[in-house]
Design a protein around this motif. Structure first.
Motif, PDB file in Angstrom:
ATOM      1  N   ILE A 143      12.751   8.069 -15.713  1.00 40.75           N
ATOM      2  CA  ILE A 143      12.473   7.010 -15.445  1.00 40.75           C
ATOM      3  C   ILE A 143      13.502   5.762 -15.483  1.00 40.75           C
ATOM      4  CG2 ILE A 143      10.618   5.146 -15.418  1.00 40.75           C
ATOM      5  CD1 ILE A 143       9.048   7.598 -16.948  1.00 40.75           C
ATOM      6  N   LEU A 144      14.232   5.455 -14.413  1.00 48.33           N
ATOM      7  CA  LEU A 144      15.102   4.536 -14.759  1.00 48.33           C
ATOM      8  C   LEU A 144      14.429   3.067 -14.822  1.00 48.33           C
ATOM      9  CD1 LEU A 144      17.952   5.604 -12.019  1.00 48.33           C
ATOM     10  CD2 LEU A 144      17.392   6.442 -14.513  1.00 48.33           C
ATOM     11  N   THR A 145      14.637   2.308 -15.985  1.00 48.51           N
ATOM     12  CA  THR A 145      13.825   1.303 -16.083  1.00 48.51           C
ATOM     13  C   THR A 145      14.510   0.204 -16.978  1.00 48.51           C
ATOM     14  OG1 THR A 145      11.692   0.525 -17.131  1.00 48.51           O
ATOM     15  CG2 THR A 145      12.483   2.368 -17.977  1.00 48.51           C
ATOM     16  N   LEU A 146      13.891  -0.955 -16.920  1.00 51.12           N
ATOM     17  CA  LEU A 146      14.461  -1.969 -17.927  1.00 51.12           C
ATOM     18  C   LEU A 146      13.488  -2.226 -19.041  1.00 51.12           C
ATOM     19  CD1 LEU A 146      15.888  -4.807 -15.543  1.00 51.12           C
ATOM     20  CD2 LEU A 146      17.387  -3.495 -17.072  1.00 51.12           C
ATOM     21  N   PHE A 147      12.553  -1.405 -18.945  1.00 53.32           N
ATOM     22  CA  PHE A 147      11.185  -1.827 -19.824  1.00 53.32           C
ATOM     23  C   PHE A 147      10.859  -0.458 -20.236  1.00 53.32           C
ATOM     24  CE2 PHE A 147      11.297  -5.409 -17.237  1.00 53.32           C
ATOM     25  CZ  PHE A 147      11.654  -6.353 -18.210  1.00 53.32           C
ATOM     26  N   PRO A 148      11.754   0.455 -21.090  1.00 49.53           N
ATOM     27  CA  PRO A 148      11.374   1.875 -21.412  1.00 49.53           C
ATOM     28  C   PRO A 148      10.086   2.033 -22.320  1.00 49.53           C
ATOM     29  CG  PRO A 148      13.520   1.154 -22.526  1.00 49.53           C
ATOM     30  CD  PRO A 148      13.090   0.144 -21.440  1.00 49.53           C
ATOM     31  N   GLU A 149       9.978   0.686 -22.978  1.00 47.92           N
ATOM     32  CA  GLU A 149       8.737   0.716 -24.118  1.00 47.92           C
ATOM     33  C   GLU A 149       7.410   0.857 -23.579  1.00 47.92           C
ATOM     34  OE1 GLU A 149      11.158  -1.391 -23.891  1.00 47.92           O
ATOM     35  OE2 GLU A 149      10.066  -3.441 -23.162  1.00 47.92           O
ATOM     36  N   LEU A 168      -1.527  13.846 -20.262  1.00 49.51           N
ATOM     37  CA  LEU A 168      -0.092  14.089 -20.042  1.00 49.51           C
ATOM     38  C   LEU A 168       0.573  14.455 -21.574  1.00 49.51           C
ATOM     39  CD1 LEU A 168       0.675  11.260 -17.498  1.00 49.51           C
ATOM     40  CD2 LEU A 168      -0.053  13.588 -17.174  1.00 49.51           C
ATOM     41  N   GLY A 169       0.160  13.904 -22.530  1.00 49.64           N
ATOM     42  CA  GLY A 169       0.568  13.921 -23.823  1.00 49.64           C
ATOM     43  C   GLY A 169       0.389  15.530 -24.153  1.00 49.64           C
ATOM     44  N   LYS A 170      -0.591  16.083 -23.899  1.00 49.31           N
ATOM     45  CA  LYS A 170      -0.972  17.537 -24.056  1.00 49.31           C
ATOM     46  C   LYS A 170       0.094  18.334 -23.193  1.00 49.31           C
ATOM     47  CE  LYS A 170      -5.672  17.520 -26.027  1.00 49.31           C
ATOM     48  NZ  LYS A 170      -6.234  16.208 -25.574  1.00 49.31           N
ATOM     49  N   ALA A 171       0.182  17.948 -21.916  1.00 49.12           N
ATOM     50  CA  ALA A 171       0.965  18.687 -21.199  1.00 49.12           C
ATOM     51  C   ALA A 171       2.431  18.615 -21.790  1.00 49.12           C
ATOM     52  CB  ALA A 171       0.972  17.979 -19.639  1.00 49.12           C
ATOM     53  N   GLU A 172       2.778  17.586 -22.229  1.00 46.98           N
ATOM     54  CA  GLU A 172       4.274  17.453 -22.805  1.00 46.98           C
ATOM     55  C   GLU A 172       4.365  18.504 -24.060  1.00 46.98           C
ATOM     56  OE1 GLU A 172       5.407  13.449 -23.576  1.00 46.98           O
ATOM     57  OE2 GLU A 172       7.411  13.838 -23.129  1.00 46.98           O
ATOM     58  N   GLU A 173       3.218  18.507 -24.865  1.00 46.18           N
ATOM     59  CA  GLU A 173       3.362  19.394 -25.985  1.00 46.18           C
ATOM     60  C   GLU A 173       3.244  20.851 -25.463  1.00 46.18           C
ATOM     61  OE1 GLU A 173      -0.009  18.456 -28.374  1.00 46.18           O
ATOM     62  OE2 GLU A 173       0.527  16.630 -28.700  1.00 46.18           O
ATOM     63  N   LYS A 174       2.799  21.063 -24.475  1.00 49.62           N
ATOM     64  CA  LYS A 174       2.700  22.590 -23.940  1.00 49.62           C
ATOM     65  C   LYS A 174       3.976  22.839 -23.226  1.00 49.62           C
ATOM     66  CE  LYS A 174      -1.799  22.446 -22.249  1.00 49.62           C
ATOM     67  NZ  LYS A 174      -2.642  22.765 -21.125  1.00 49.62           N
ATOM     68  N   GLY A 175       4.790  21.741 -22.926  1.00 51.06           N
ATOM     69  CA  GLY A 175       6.373  21.959 -22.290  1.00 51.06           C
ATOM     70  C   GLY A 175       6.132  22.189 -20.852  1.00 51.06           C
ATOM     71  N   LEU A 176       4.929  21.594 -20.280  1.00 53.58           N
ATOM     72  CA  LEU A 176       4.690  21.801 -18.732  1.00 53.58           C
ATOM     73  C   LEU A 176       5.528  20.404 -18.385  1.00 53.58           C
ATOM     74  CD1 LEU A 176       1.047  22.633 -18.927  1.00 53.58           C
ATOM     75  CD2 LEU A 176       3.137  24.157 -18.242  1.00 53.58           C
ATOM     76  N   ILE A 177       5.783  19.360 -19.030  1.00 54.83           N
ATOM     77  CA  ILE A 177       6.265  18.111 -18.416  1.00 54.83           C
ATOM     78  C   ILE A 177       6.941  17.626 -19.464  1.00 54.83           C
ATOM     79  CG2 ILE A 177       4.512  17.504 -16.530  1.00 54.83           C
ATOM     80  CD1 ILE A 177       3.614  15.364 -18.482  1.00 54.83           C
ATOM     81  N   LYS A 178       8.149  16.783 -19.003  1.00 56.35           N
ATOM     82  CA  LYS A 178       9.089  16.253 -20.081  1.00 56.35           C
ATOM     83  C   LYS A 178       9.258  14.771 -19.433  1.00 56.35           C
ATOM     84  CE  LYS A 178      12.757  16.602 -22.996  1.00 56.35           C
ATOM     85  NZ  LYS A 178      14.285  16.802 -22.638  1.00 56.35           N
ATOM     86  N   ILE A 179       8.906  13.549 -20.194  1.00 55.99           N
ATOM     87  CA  ILE A 179       9.128  12.323 -19.532  1.00 55.99           C
ATOM     88  C   ILE A 179      10.313  11.804 -20.338  1.00 55.99           C
ATOM     89  CG2 ILE A 179       8.052  10.272 -19.016  1.00 55.99           C
ATOM     90  CD1 ILE A 179       5.375  11.797 -19.284  1.00 55.99           C
ATOM     91  N   GLN A 180      11.216  11.034 -19.599  1.00 58.99           N
ATOM     92  CA  GLN A 180      12.436  10.577 -20.577  1.00 58.99           C
ATOM     93  C   GLN A 180      12.505   9.150 -19.778  1.00 58.99           C
ATOM     94  OE1 GLN A 180      15.309  14.066 -20.913  1.00 58.99           O
ATOM     95  NE2 GLN A 180      16.513  12.237 -21.255  1.00 58.99           N
ATOM     96  N   ALA A 181      12.432   8.127 -20.284  1.00 57.16           N
ATOM     97  CA  ALA A 181      12.911   6.915 -20.040  1.00 57.16           C
ATOM     98  C   ALA A 181      13.988   6.440 -20.350  1.00 57.16           C
ATOM     99  CB  ALA A 181      11.871   5.998 -20.597  1.00 57.16           C
ATOM    100  N   VAL A 182      14.895   6.103 -19.076  1.00 56.53           N
ATOM    101  CA  VAL A 182      16.320   5.785 -19.589  1.00 56.53           C
ATOM    102  C   VAL A 182      16.364   4.321 -18.922  1.00 56.53           C
ATOM    103  CG1 VAL A 182      18.578   6.260 -18.225  1.00 56.53           C
ATOM    104  CG2 VAL A 182      16.901   7.948 -18.176  1.00 56.53           C
TER     105      VAL A 182
END
Ligand code: ADE
Length: 248
Positions: free
Chosen positions: A5-11, A22-36
């Motif tokens: 996610i390209l953003t000026l407000f990553p927080e 979504l947090g659980k999906a991330e823990e399971k390695g199904l998704i990864k969310i990176q704010a840039v």
């Protein structure tokens, strides 16, 4: 699925997207969310990422350079140019079928705009999909990006614990979902529909389909016109369109 996610407000993203399903999906390695953070890529000595619009007018325009460099950092990391979504009220409206389509991607980039817009040249360079989440104007693309990430993620196999719940739900075949009931049988003087306790699965299925159609007719008549109905259903519920409809 990797989201960038390209953003000026990553927080803004950190708080919301790493919790619940979504947090659980991330823990399971199904998704990864990176704010840039686009600001990390500005070459301006005052860390500026916007400037006045050429030709005058209100507001500021996000400049091309920091956005493009943030994007290149992502493409260099993953080695190709993935589908890149620009959130804008000017795009076609986001739908369930678009969510399903995007769920098949390996990586997705979201560009969140702010102020009066983004320099057109960088959009031409990187954007593959322009998407609006509805006919209203928000202060930025962050909330729309989060809405899309939520809708796309739940279409990824394994994200919803009950696979079926991603299937029989609102918008499947352009119908809204039937009403649901749970215990107690009677609440506040209102009983649950008897048929749901009958144990007759065929009858329950017929009742649910009827409820879906009636609901769609009442709340979203525009959807009903596109719904996957049999010829008989079309006749019963007064749906007239040019196509012949399904025969079963
Ligand atoms: N940015 C501002 N308003 C928006 C909307 N309705 N959809 C997507 N992005 C937006």
């Amino acid at each position: 699925m990797n989201y960038y996610i390209l953003t000026l407000f990553p927080e803004m993203m950190e708080q919301t997207l790493h919790t619940s399903i979504l947090g659980k999906a991330e823990e399971k390695g199904l998704i990864k969310i990176q704010a840039v953070n686009i600001r990390d890529y500005t070459k301006d000595r005052h860390q500026k990422t916007d400037d006045y619009p050429y030709g005058g007018g209100a507001g500021m325009v996000m400049q091309a350079q920091p956005i493009y460099d943030a994007y290149l950092a992502v493409t260099e990391e993953i080695g190709y140019r993935p589908r890149t979504v620009y959130l804008t009220p000017q795009g076609p409206t986001f739908t369930q079928s678009k969510a399903k389509e995007l769920a098949a991607e390996k990586d997705l980039v979201f560009l969140c705009g702010h102020y009066e817009g983004v320099d057109e040249r960088v959009l031409e360079e990187i954007v593959t999909d322009y998407v609006s989440i509805g006919d209203y104007v928000l202060t930025g693309g962050e909330l729309p990006a989060m809405v899309m990430i939520d809708a796309v993620s739940r279409m990824i196999p394994g994200v919803l614990t009950n696979e079926a719940s991603g299937m029989a739900e609102s918008f499947e075949g352009n119908l809204l979902e039937y009403p649901q009931y749970s215990r107690p049988f009677e609440w506040n003087g209102k009983k649950a529909p008897e048929i749901l306790l009958s144990g007759d699965h065929r009858k329950i299925e017929i009742w649910r389909r009827e409820q879906s159609i009636l609901r769609t007719k009442k709340y979203r008549p525009d959807l009903l016109q596109k719904a996957d109905l049999t010829i008989k259903e079309k006749a019963v519920y007064g749906v007239n369109d040019e196509s012949a409809g399904r025969s079963v």
